[in-house]
Scaffold this motif. Structure first.
Motif, PDB file in Angstrom:
ATOM      1  N   VAL A 129      -8.836 -47.273 -19.539  1.00 53.54           N
ATOM      2  CA  VAL A 129      -7.883 -46.165 -19.686  1.00 53.54           C
ATOM      3  C   VAL A 129      -6.632 -46.505 -18.892  1.00 53.54           C
ATOM      4  O   VAL A 129      -6.671 -46.601 -17.661  1.00 53.54           O
ATOM      5  CB  VAL A 129      -8.482 -44.837 -19.182  1.00 53.54           C
ATOM      6  CG1 VAL A 129      -7.452 -43.707 -19.311  1.00 53.54           C
ATOM      7  CG2 VAL A 129      -9.753 -44.493 -19.953  1.00 53.54           C
ATOM      8  N   THR A 130      -5.519 -46.689 -19.597  1.00 55.68           N
ATOM      9  CA  THR A 130      -4.276 -47.116 -18.962  1.00 55.68           C
ATOM     10  C   THR A 130      -3.170 -46.105 -19.217  1.00 55.68           C
ATOM     11  O   THR A 130      -2.986 -45.645 -20.350  1.00 55.68           O
ATOM     12  CB  THR A 130      -3.824 -48.487 -19.505  1.00 55.68           C
ATOM     13  OG1 THR A 130      -4.842 -49.446 -19.261  1.00 55.68           O
ATOM     14  CG2 THR A 130      -2.532 -48.932 -18.836  1.00 55.68           C
ATOM     15  N   GLU A 131      -2.418 -45.782 -18.170  1.00 51.42           N
ATOM     16  CA  GLU A 131      -1.200 -44.990 -18.313  1.00 51.42           C
ATOM     17  C   GLU A 131      -0.003 -45.901 -18.086  1.00 51.42           C
ATOM     18  O   GLU A 131       0.152 -46.480 -17.013  1.00 51.42           O
ATOM     19  CB  GLU A 131      -1.177 -43.832 -17.315  1.00 51.42           C
ATOM     20  CG  GLU A 131       0.055 -42.947 -17.479  1.00 51.42           C
ATOM     21  CD  GLU A 131       0.075 -41.765 -16.524  1.00 51.42           C
ATOM     22  OE1 GLU A 131       1.027 -40.968 -16.603  1.00 51.42           O
ATOM     23  OE2 GLU A 131      -0.866 -41.643 -15.698  1.00 51.42           O
ATOM     24  N   VAL A 132       0.830 -46.045 -19.112  1.00 50.58           N
ATOM     25  CA  VAL A 132       2.055 -46.825 -19.020  1.00 50.58           C
ATOM     26  C   VAL A 132       3.198 -45.852 -18.753  1.00 50.58           C
ATOM     27  O   VAL A 132       3.387 -44.881 -19.492  1.00 50.58           O
ATOM     28  CB  VAL A 132       2.306 -47.621 -20.313  1.00 50.58           C
ATOM     29  CG1 VAL A 132       3.613 -48.396 -20.218  1.00 50.58           C
ATOM     30  CG2 VAL A 132       1.145 -48.567 -20.587  1.00 50.58           C
ATOM     31  N   GLN A 133       3.970 -46.104 -17.701  1.00 47.01           N
ATOM     32  CA  GLN A 133       4.991 -45.159 -17.229  1.00 47.01           C
ATOM     33  C   GLN A 133       6.372 -45.820 -17.252  1.00 47.01           C
ATOM     34  O   GLN A 133       6.818 -46.390 -16.251  1.00 47.01           O
ATOM     35  CB  GLN A 133       4.629 -44.694 -15.814  1.00 47.01           C
ATOM     36  CG  GLN A 133       3.260 -44.023 -15.739  1.00 47.01           C
ATOM     37  CD  GLN A 133       2.738 -43.896 -14.320  1.00 47.01           C
ATOM     38  OE1 GLN A 133       2.916 -44.781 -13.496  1.00 47.01           O
ATOM     39  NE2 GLN A 133       2.065 -42.787 -14.037  1.00 47.01           N
ATOM     40  N   PRO A 134       7.061 -45.764 -18.385  1.00 44.17           N
ATOM     41  CA  PRO A 134       8.380 -46.402 -18.465  1.00 44.17           C
ATOM     42  C   PRO A 134       9.445 -45.614 -17.698  1.00 44.17           C
ATOM     43  O   PRO A 134       9.404 -44.381 -17.608  1.00 44.17           O
ATOM     44  CB  PRO A 134       8.696 -46.393 -19.966  1.00 44.17           C
ATOM     45  CG  PRO A 134       7.390 -46.090 -20.647  1.00 44.17           C
ATOM     46  CD  PRO A 134       6.622 -45.249 -19.680  1.00 44.17           C
ATOM     47  N   ALA A 135      10.421 -46.355 -17.188  1.00 40.47           N
ATOM     48  CA  ALA A 135      11.647 -45.756 -16.673  1.00 40.47           C
ATOM     49  C   ALA A 135      12.550 -45.454 -17.880  1.00 40.47           C
ATOM     50  O   ALA A 135      12.054 -45.272 -18.990  1.00 40.47           O
ATOM     51  CB  ALA A 135      12.318 -46.715 -15.692  1.00 40.47           C
ATOM     52  N   SER A 136      13.854 -45.390 -17.706  1.00 38.32           N
ATOM     53  CA  SER A 136      14.759 -45.106 -18.832  1.00 38.32           C
ATOM     54  C   SER A 136      14.756 -46.289 -19.796  1.00 38.32           C
ATOM     55  O   SER A 136      15.024 -47.421 -19.392  1.00 38.32           O
ATOM     56  CB  SER A 136      16.176 -44.864 -18.321  1.00 38.32           C
ATOM     57  OG  SER A 136      16.231 -43.706 -17.516  1.00 38.32           O
ATOM     58  N   ILE A 137      14.472 -46.004 -21.065  1.00 40.95           N
ATOM     59  CA  ILE A 137      14.366 -47.047 -22.075  1.00 40.95           C
ATOM     60  C   ILE A 137      15.380 -46.775 -23.183  1.00 40.95           C
ATOM     61  O   ILE A 137      15.532 -45.630 -23.635  1.00 40.95           O
ATOM     62  CB  ILE A 137      12.944 -47.109 -22.670  1.00 40.95           C
ATOM     63  CG1 ILE A 137      11.892 -47.222 -21.547  1.00 40.95           C
ATOM     64  CG2 ILE A 137      12.825 -48.278 -23.646  1.00 40.95           C
ATOM     65  CD1 ILE A 137      11.989 -48.463 -20.690  1.00 40.95           C
ATOM     66  N   ASN A 138      16.037 -47.814 -23.645  1.00 39.92           N
ATOM     67  CA  ASN A 138      17.093 -47.689 -24.658  1.00 39.92           C
ATOM     68  C   ASN A 138      16.496 -47.582 -26.058  1.00 39.92           C
ATOM     69  O   ASN A 138      16.412 -48.553 -26.798  1.00 39.92           O
ATOM     70  CB  ASN A 138      18.024 -48.901 -24.568  1.00 39.92           C
ATOM     71  CG  ASN A 138      19.134 -48.839 -25.603  1.00 39.92           C
ATOM     72  OD1 ASN A 138      19.693 -47.773 -25.876  1.00 39.92           O
ATOM     73  ND2 ASN A 138      19.453 -49.979 -26.203  1.00 39.92           N
TER      74      ASN A 138
END
Length: 334
Positions: A184-193
């Protein structure tokens, strides 16, 4: 826990018609995975499947509204019907609203929670039985760095992302307790274009933007492919996101002050956009079936290091060796 190589996987990607989801589907297909792609936008899905097939990949589309559990179940069922199994579930479907809390209506807040949070919950509920039956697999939920630190003007969106973090923490430990071999993975992006800034509802009077710097959707997609093979608890994408996450742990009050000073203007462009302009809060809109938005991006060193751990540990070992040599040399000189 050992996950299958990408080229042996059947992968469902929810929220695939544009942005990170579209790029993720393209990368999975390029690496040999069979992909089921889903979103509300049938035209966007059709163009994505055509693009994948023209490049020699294998893809199947199914339109679905993630507010409806039965429609989310149908995505998982389609994978079983088409390919006989499901190995990885990637959930990205989300909508956005830029407005102060006082400007946000109860209906708008609920809609964002229903799509961004309950859609993710329904995804895990639909996928988990198939992953357990397969004997191993990955649940990959894309939230945001706002699961760690909320921005002003995004109270509903940030609430939904914090909710994802909470339900995944509980689910992860339950699966560990029951010895279920599902990552179980949570991917947490910053600001993405991505095109999200064109599709979002805004009450700012102008087109919104992500707080700079922005990173490319391809960076997030590479992380998703990495965690589909390498079990990972959570991962922040983007150097700025990691910096904010660290500052939030060290001093939330300092981040409060930073947000009060810079967090409002940083989300505004100078391009006028009416509150009545078309948006995708309640229905999909056409014209944005693409990966990238219009803003400049920069590379993320920490993201590259996260997905190249051998290089990272090699660099640490080399640095330690150099440090030890320097100390020995210093001691000899004395």
């Amino acid at each position: 826990m050992q996950l299958k190589p990408i080229n042996q996987q059947v992968v469902a990607i929810v929220g695939a018609s544009s942005g990170i989801g579209r790029e993720t589907a393209l990368q999975f297909a390029r690496e040999g995975a069979k992909v089921i792609v889903s979103a509300r936008n049938q035209a966007g899905l059709d163009s994505l499947v055509e693009e994948i097939r023209q490049a020699g990949g294998d893809a199947t589309a199914i339109a679905a509204d993630v507010r409806e559990f039965r429609q989310v179940q149908a995505i998982a069922d389609k994978a079983i019907q088409q390919y006989g199994r499901l190995d990885t579930w990637v959930h990205l479907a989300a909508v956005e609203l830029y407005a102060s809390f006082e400007q946000t209506t109860p209906e708008e807040f609920k809609q964002i929670i229903d799509i961004n949070l309950m859609g993710q919950v329904f995804g895990a509920m639909a996928a988990l039985p198939h992953l357990k039956r397969e004997g191993r697999g990955a649940l990959i939920h894309v939230s945001s760095v706002e699961a760690i630190r909320a921005l002003p003007l995004q109270s509903a969106y940030a609430s939904s992302k914090h909710g994802i973090n909470g339900f995944l923490e509980s689910l992860r430990v339950e699966l560990m307790h029951d010895k279920v071999p599902v990552s179980v993975t949570e991917v947490q992006p910053a600001s993405i274009n991505t095109p999200v800034f064109d599709k979002a509802r805004t009450k700012l009077g102008v087109k919104p933007m992500g707080v700079p710097p922005l990173y490319a959707p391809a960076d997030v997609a590479k992380v998703i492919l990495y965690v589909a093979e390498h079990p990972t608890r959570d991962i922040v994408v983007g150097d700025a996101g990691k910096a904010i996450a660290l500052l939030q742990r060290l001093s939330p009050q300092l981040v409060d002050a930073f947000m009060r000073q810079s967090g409002f203007e940083a989300q505004r462009t100078d391009k006028p956009k009416s509150e009545n302009a078309p948006d995708n809060l309640y229905e999909p809109i056409s014209g944005y079936d693409q990966v990238n938005g219009e803003f400049p991006t920069q590379p993320s060193l920490t993201t590259w290091l996260d997905t190249h751990p051998t290089v990272t540990w090699g660099a640490i070992a080399a640095t330690a060796a150099l440090g030890a040599a320097a100390l020995l040399g210093w001691g000899n000189e004395v």
